[in-house]
Enzyme design. Structure first.
Site, PDB file in Angstrom:
ATOM      1  N   THR A  88       0.806  -1.225   0.000  1.00 36.81           N
ATOM      2  CA  THR A  88       0.000   0.000   0.000  1.00 36.81           C
ATOM      3  C   THR A  88       0.837   1.271   0.000  1.00 36.81           C
ATOM      4  O   THR A  88       0.632   2.162  -0.827  1.00 36.81           O
ATOM      5  CB  THR A  88      -0.945   0.003   1.219  1.00 36.81           C
ATOM      6  N   HIS A 318      -8.256  -8.933   2.236  1.00 34.57           N
ATOM      7  CA  HIS A 318      -7.434  -9.684   3.185  1.00 34.57           C
ATOM      8  C   HIS A 318      -8.290 -10.641   4.014  1.00 34.57           C
ATOM      9  O   HIS A 318      -7.865 -11.756   4.331  1.00 34.57           O
ATOM     10  CB  HIS A 318      -6.695  -8.727   4.117  1.00 34.57           C
TER      11      HIS A 318
END
Length: 555
Positions: A88, A318
């Protein structure tokens, strides 16, 4: 001839005088092309969006969200990250700096600082205090990103008159895109508070519009029931709702719809549960709209920037994995959010007055256990076991088991003092460790620092590693797992690799000064910032290494 010069001079004077902003500046593009720059640029990053989410769920999307961007804008259908790791923080930094971790310094979400000998978070900064909460969640800044962003360059170009506001659920998703010169960046703090906060890096107190948003009850209204947007039977593009590949929420025996978020919130971080639902996207859009009005973005002739990161898709991916009903429902709902934002921009900034680009910070892998069930090679790398084997190997080979001071992000960092103390040759140590690591069943490639500091080669994987490798900050040996192997629990999806499922992400440009069309030529994430810079007529970010995608810009 004199009359011609006089006429041209008057025309230039009148053009400069036409802007309605105090202490006026020419619009950037007008200096060279007599084109008017957009009043607002909106940079949208979707956290964990594979390219195929555009095509896989296409028939479910409305005409006003993703389809509006694709049909009315320019789509790059072969767009990739050109480095690893695909995480990220490096992703957001690379999009807005136009370069890779090798140059901008954000080599992961967190990493080992071998000079301070501590593990650090990408945007943590003890020099600043939280704004809007007593918690330390606001002690942040972009200081570890050592280059400028396109948002910085726009601020510099306009003598700080063009505003920049960053918005995200995640702090790093708000801070890094907004750059060093942002007027503000805001991120969501959950727990028992459920509000947007900031840092004294930007300001000492939240503006009234932010306080009003936090007091509005908007966030609390999303503690509701998460059901599928459409009948779940129509979600044929994803797997069974009840399966063995998903985590789900504490307090619910199966990861299946519906989810009573009010009841589940007590065991799942209170307001933090919203991050792992599509309602995190709703909150982000709501706050972005409040920012457009509160900061009067796009209300004059000098370009402003709104950087907007949708963080919730990453939390959902996730938790549930890329083949889940939850991921599909998230993207169908995100499509509505994109449509809502575009409609709001039409209303507040004006059709034809703004430019949008949409991309993602990384993709994600299929759950290895799911792939195994279909006889596709995949698996799990066990880092703790590898660490134990490593110590045994070093002890047997060098009679010193702790020559590696840190093992993280698929990198080994040497203990320099131990190396000197035991008179160990660093080059030999690198080569020995390379041979040891490549013998491990899950490891695919290994590179030493010496190899990575050489010039780029024809080895495409090596080049990806080199572009993600910081000479100053990275480790001494880097290793990569085989395709579809991950260091992760056996449920849910993750990312970070050099393979297409992590590197290929959407890239769409839309709005003012953007052509309609598409390309299948390879483009790279670092091309976004120079392309937008060229469109605005401003300087590229100072370390940019990307190219301008010339067919995007309406000349």
């Amino acid at each position: 001839m004199k009359k011609l010069f006089y006429t041209v001079g008057v025309a230039i004077f009148l053009s400069c005088a036409s802007t309605n902003k105090q202490n006026t500046l020419e619009t950037p593009s007008a200096l060279s092309e007599n084109k008017v720059a957009p009043k607002l640029v909106v940079g949208i990053v979707v956290d964990q969006m594979r390219y195929d989410y555009l095509t896989r769920f296409w028939n479910h999307y409305s005409e006003n969200g993703f389809k509006r961007l694709v049909k009315g804008g320019f789509t790059c259908r072969n767009n990739h990250y050109n480095y690893v790791p695909t995480y990220t923080a490096p992703g957001h930094a690379s999009i807005f700096t136009g370069t890779t971790p090798k140059n901008h310094g954000i080599i992961s979400n967190s990493w080992y600082d071998k000079f301070e000998e501590i593990y650090i978070y990408c945007v943590s900064d003890a020099a600043y205090e939280s704004v809007g909460t007593e918690n330390n969640a606001g002690k942040m800044s972009p200081k570890r990103m050592v280059v400028t962003t396109i948002t910085d360059q726009n601020r510099l170009h306009t003598q700080m008159r063009g505003k920049t506001i960053g918005v995200a659920i995640k702090d790093r998703g708000a801070i890094l895109p907004a750059g060093h010169t942002a007027n503000a960046a805001y991120w969501f703090y959950g727990g028992e508070e459920g509000k947007f906060i900031s840092s004294t890096f930007y300001q000492n107190e939240l503006p009234q519009w932010v306080k009003d948003f936090n007091d509005s009850g908007k966030v609390a209204s999303y503690l509701t029931t998460w059901e599928t947007l459409k009948p779940i039977s129509t979600y044929v593009e994803s797997g069974a709702d009840n399966n063995n590949y998903e985590h789900g929420f504490i307090g619910k025996s199966t990861p299946t719809f519906p989810y009573d978020l009010t009841a589940l919130s007590k065991e799942n971080g209170n307001y933090d549960i919203l991050k792992t639902t599509p309602f995190g996207n709703n909150i982000t859009t709501d706050f972005a709209k409040a920012a457009i009005v509160g900061e009067q973005l796009g209300q004059d002739d000098i370009t402003d920037f709104l950087t907007l990161s949708y963080s919730s898709p990453d939390y959902i991916g996730h938790n549930f994995g890329v083949n889940s009903k939850e991921v599909q429902d998230n993207y169908l709902r995100l499509d509505i959010e994109v449509a809502s934002l575009l409609s709001y921009l039409d209303e507040k900034v004006g059709v034809g007055n703004y430019t949008v680009f949409l991309t993602a910070d990384h993709g994600a892998n299929q759950v290895p256990a799911y792939l195994n069930d279909y006889k596709i090679p995949a698996g799990y790398a066990k880092e703790k076991e590898l660490s134990k084997k490593l110590k045994v190997f070093l002890g047997e080979t060098y009679r010193v088991s702790d020559l590696v001071v840190n093992q993280s992000n698929n990198q080994l960092f040497f203990d320099e003092e131990k190396i000197k103390e035991n008179k160990i040759d660093r080059s030999n140590l690198q080569r020995e460790l390379k041979q040891f690591l490549i013998s491990q069943p899950e490891i695919y490639k290994v590179y030493t620092r010496e190899e990575l500091e050489e010039n780029s080669s024809n080895d495409k994987i090596k080049r990806l590693v080199q572009f993600g490798f910081s000479q100053k900050q990275s480790g001494d040996v880097v290793y990569l797992d085989f395709p579809a192997y991950v260091s992760y629990p056996e449920k849910g999806s993750t990312h970070g690799s050099s393979f297409n499922y992590d590197t290929q992400v959407p890239l769409i440009f839309y709005g003012k000064n953007i052509n309609q069309g598409e390309t299948y030529d390879r483009t790279e994430i670092i091309d976004i910032a120079p392309t937008i810079s060229a469109m605005l007529g401003i300087a590229f970010p100072n370390a940019s290494t990307g190219k301008v995608i010339s067919e995007v810009i309406n000349k």
